[in-house]
Design an enzyme around this catalytic site. Structure first.
Site, PDB file in Angstrom:
ATOM      1  N   GLY A  11       0.825  -1.209   0.000  1.00  0.00           N
ATOM      2  CA  GLY A  11       0.000   0.000   0.000  1.00  0.00           C
ATOM      3  C   GLY A  11       0.860   1.260   0.000  1.00  0.00           C
ATOM      4  CG  PHE A  12       0.199   6.107   0.454  1.00  0.00           C
ATOM      5  CD1 PHE A  12       1.270   6.728  -0.171  1.00  0.00           C
ATOM      6  CD2 PHE A  12      -0.468   6.784   1.475  1.00  0.00           C
ATOM      7  CE1 PHE A  12       1.676   8.003   0.213  1.00  0.00           C
ATOM      8  CE2 PHE A  12      -0.073   8.056   1.844  1.00  0.00           C
ATOM      9  CZ  PHE A  12       1.000   8.653   1.231  1.00  0.00           C
ATOM     10  CG  ASP A  32      -0.787  -5.617   0.200  1.00  0.00           C
ATOM     11  OD1 ASP A  32      -0.335  -4.558   0.659  1.00  0.00           O
ATOM     12  OD2 ASP A  32      -1.901  -5.699  -0.375  1.00  0.00           O
ATOM     13  N   GLY A  37      -3.653  -2.298  -2.190  1.00  0.00           N
ATOM     14  CA  GLY A  37      -2.220  -2.155  -2.452  1.00  0.00           C
ATOM     15  C   GLY A  37      -1.926  -2.572  -3.886  1.00  0.00           C
ATOM     16  CG  LEU A  77       1.161   0.045   8.039  1.00  0.00           C
ATOM     17  CD1 LEU A  77       2.030  -0.481   9.156  1.00  0.00           C
ATOM     18  CD2 LEU A  77       2.026   0.765   7.017  1.00  0.00           C
ATOM     19  CB  THR A  96      -9.974  -6.449   6.499  1.00  0.00           C
ATOM     20  OG1 THR A  96     -10.669  -6.999   5.395  1.00  0.00           O
ATOM     21  CG2 THR A  96      -8.491  -6.387   6.206  1.00  0.00           C
ATOM     22  CE1 TYR A 150     -10.253   2.410   8.447  1.00  0.00           C
ATOM     23  CE2 TYR A 150     -10.611   4.790   8.462  1.00  0.00           C
ATOM     24  CZ  TYR A 150      -9.763   3.711   8.319  1.00  0.00           C
ATOM     25  OH  TYR A 150      -8.442   3.919   8.056  1.00  0.00           O
TER      26      TYR A 150
END
Ligand code: UDP
Length: 330
Positions: A11-12, A32, A37, A77, A96, A150
């Site tokens: 991912g970022f 990942d 990602g 992450l 997740t 979230y």
């Protein structure tokens, strides 16, 4: 030299973290599922023989166990990112973030691997105490409003990390990341700066949600990653929640005008209601600003990279990509 496991490493933020550890001479293992990602983010990393990409799910306990066992340090992450994805699929977000994090922490506790769990400023929710402090109350909105799934799932992640620390001796720290920005951040998941820059460079209207008076603070990914590497090494961070963000606050409408000016664009601003942008009855967080006293005390955190510098970097990245015909997805 230790081997570092980075879940969500494609991912970022994760990919920048991998680059930082590779530059320090560490080996890196990435887990990942490539849902948000992208292998492209690891292009340079994978060219070194010291980065390994494992495509899989953080809820796969057998897989997670095998990876945690052969690494010395864990950065967790992986998670659903961006409110666009969250409101489209709250079930997936909850699965997740809650199940995945529990699996990672259970295995980290089993092997006693130092673990940093990435959380989010979203957990402050509707709290009206500003700037937001880690020891302050969090105020999560009604479960009838999807967005709060979230914040709630990430708050559970924090509780879980700290409970593993207290009850099973896991050296864990939870980091609340405020808005982070930099190269490789995709506009696809709704993040405002890459979106505004992309719109301005195309001469399209900049889509300001609501009336644009909501504020955010943006920190450069390089400074965030440097803070994560220091926090994970600091014994004083264990068992704590730590804010990481840049306290420079900007209204979204002002951000839009700054992007238009910085790109010399002819674009205008188009106001879009939150309901239209996200979903009916969407509840926005109107202000978000970090207190970074704790991070300053622990690791001397003091971000210097200001919004103008951040914008210049994103504009340069997107201009270069469109010159190469590989412009970022909108
Ligand atoms: N935003 C906006 N236009 C866009 C995308 C986002 O006005 O095209 C606003 C959004 O309402 C929020 C802020 O920009 O107030 C930051 O949004 P982002 O999705 O980047 O992060 P968030 O803070 O919502 O997690």
């Amino acid at each position: 030299m230790s081997r570092v496991l980075v879940t969500g490493g494609a991912g970022f933020i994760g990919s920048h973290l991998c680059d930082a550890y590779l530059a320090r001479g560490n080996d890196v293992v990435v887990l990942d599922d490539l849902s948000s990602g992208n292998e492209r983010n690891l292009a340079a990393a994978l060219q070194t023989a010291r980065c390994e990409l494992v495509v899989g799910d953080v809820r796969d306990e057998v897989l997670v166990q095998s990876l945690v066992e052969r690494c010395d340090l864990v950065f967790h992450l992986a998670g659903r990112i961006g409110l666009m994805l969250v409101v489209q699929s709250a079930l997936r977000t909850l699965a997740t973030n809650v199940e995945g994090t529990n699996v990672v922490l259970r295995q980290a506790a089993k092997y006693q691997r130092k673990t940093l769990v990435a959380s989010t400023s979203e957990v402050y929710g509707l709290s009206k105490e500003f700037p937001s402090r880690e020891d302050g109350a969090i105020v999560i909105g009604s479960p009838e409003k999807n967005r709060w799934s979230y914040a709630c799932s990430k708050a559970v992640d924090e509780f879980t990390a700290l409970a593993y620390h207290r009850e099973e001796g896991l050296p864990a720290v939870a980091v609340r990341l405020f808005n982070t920005v930099g190269p490789r951040q995709s506009a696809r998941y709704g993040m405002v700066i890459p979106r505004f820059v992309s719109q301005a460079l195309r001469g399209e209207p900049l889509t300001v949600y609501g009336d644009g008076t909501q504020t955010r603070c943006f920190c450069s990914v390089g400074e965030v990653v440097a803070a994560l590497t220091k926090l994970v090494e600091h014994p004083g961070a264990v068992g704590k929640v730590v804010n990481i963000g840049n306290p420079e606050e900007v209204r979204i409408i002002d951000l839009a005008h700054r992007v238009i000016a910085a790109t010399n664009s002819q674009s205008t601003v188009r106001f879009v209601s939150f309901d239209e942008a996200y979903e009916a009855n969407f509840e926005e967080i109107m202000r978000r600003v970090p207190d970074i006293g704790r991070a300053r005390e622990l690791i001397g955190f003091s971000p210097h990279y200001d919004l103008d510098a951040i914008l210049r970097e994103i504009i340069a990245e997107q201009s270069e990509m469109s010159a190469q015909g590989t412009s970022a997805p909108r």
